[in-house]
Write a protein that holds these residues in place. Structure first.
Motif, short mmCIF file in Angstrom:
data_model
loop_
_atom_site.label_atom_id
_atom_site.label_comp_id
_atom_site.label_asym_id
_atom_site.label_seq_id
_atom_site.Cartn_x
_atom_site.Cartn_y
_atom_site.Cartn_z
N UNK A 49 -12.89 1.57 -0.12
CA UNK A 49 -12.42 1.46 1.26
C UNK A 49 -10.90 1.40 1.28
N UNK A 50 -10.35 0.53 0.43
CA UNK A 50 -8.90 0.37 0.35
C UNK A 50 -8.25 1.69 -0.07
N UNK A 51 -8.82 2.35 -1.05
CA UNK A 51 -8.28 3.62 -1.54
C UNK A 51 -8.24 4.66 -0.42
N UNK A 52 -9.32 4.78 0.33
CA UNK A 52 -9.36 5.76 1.42
C UNK A 52 -8.33 5.41 2.49
N UNK A 53 -8.20 4.14 2.80
CA UNK A 53 -7.20 3.71 3.80
C UNK A 53 -5.79 4.00 3.30
N UNK A 54 -5.51 3.75 2.03
CA UNK A 54 -4.19 4.05 1.46
C UNK A 54 -3.93 5.55 1.49
N UNK A 55 -4.95 6.35 1.20
CA UNK A 55 -4.81 7.80 1.24
C UNK A 55 -4.44 8.29 2.64
N UNK A 56 -4.84 7.54 3.66
CA UNK A 56 -4.49 7.88 5.04
C UNK A 56 -3.16 7.27 5.47
N UNK A 57 -2.51 6.59 4.54
CA UNK A 57 -1.18 6.06 4.81
C UNK A 57 -1.12 4.70 5.45
N UNK A 58 -2.24 4.00 5.53
CA UNK A 58 -2.21 2.66 6.10
C UNK A 58 -1.45 1.72 5.16
N UNK A 59 -0.69 0.81 5.75
CA UNK A 59 0.04 -0.18 4.96
C UNK A 59 -0.93 -1.25 4.46
N UNK A 60 -0.47 -2.07 3.56
CA UNK A 60 -1.30 -3.16 3.04
C UNK A 60 -1.68 -4.09 4.18
N UNK A 61 -0.75 -4.39 5.07
CA UNK A 61 -1.05 -5.27 6.21
C UNK A 61 -2.10 -4.63 7.12
#
Length: 150
Positions: A49-61
């Motif tokens: 989930x985190x990986x997919x969100x990071x791939x979409x450019x979402x910040x850690x926050x």
């Protein structure tokens, strides 16, 4: 499974897994009797989930907010949609900033003869910070001032 196996299964590096644990994005891993981290399928699912969100450019926050919503069964989808829409606005602003940077660089390049002389209008303009000139936009990432990579 150990951290190497969790890394392979989630496509998140072991270094990033440790970092996500350190900042509280994922809960501390269980430990084996020998002190090694042990991950479950649920942990791998969270890492994906985190990986997919990071791939979409979402910040850690933002990912932390998304995880909170993901885990909240009483959430409203409107909250998730609002967060995604805000992220799109941020992405579009970053795209515009990058377009401005490219236009500025094209303008600087067009002023340079690119020959054997040491004079370089590109370096000169960068060093001057001319009054009234459009400022060179600073790049932004999901985490301000840092390169984005998981």
């Amino acid at each position: 499974m150990n951290i190497g196996e969790a890394s392979k299964a989630s496509s998140v590096s072991a270094k990033m897994i440790r970092y996500y644990e350190q900042i509280g994005l994922i809960p501390p891993a269980d430990r084996t009797g020998a002190g090694y981290r042990a991950y479950s399928q649920a942990d791998v699912h969270r890492l994906r989930f985190i990986r997919r969100a990071r791939d979409l450019g979402f910040s850690v926050a933002e990912i932390s907010d998304l995880l909170g919503l993901w885990n909240d069964t009483s959430r409203h989808s409107a909250d998730v949609k609002r967060l995604a829409e805000q992220h799109i606005d941020d992405l579009e602003q970053r795209i515009e900033n990058m377009r401005q940077m490219a236009d500025t660089l094209k303008s600087l390049i067009s002023c340079c003869a690119g020959d054997d002389r040491p004079e370089c209008p590109i370096l000169q303009r960068l060093g001057e910070g001319e009054e009234g000139a459009a400022p060179v936009a600073a790049p932004t990432g999901a985490v301000r001032g840092r390169a984005r990579r998981t």
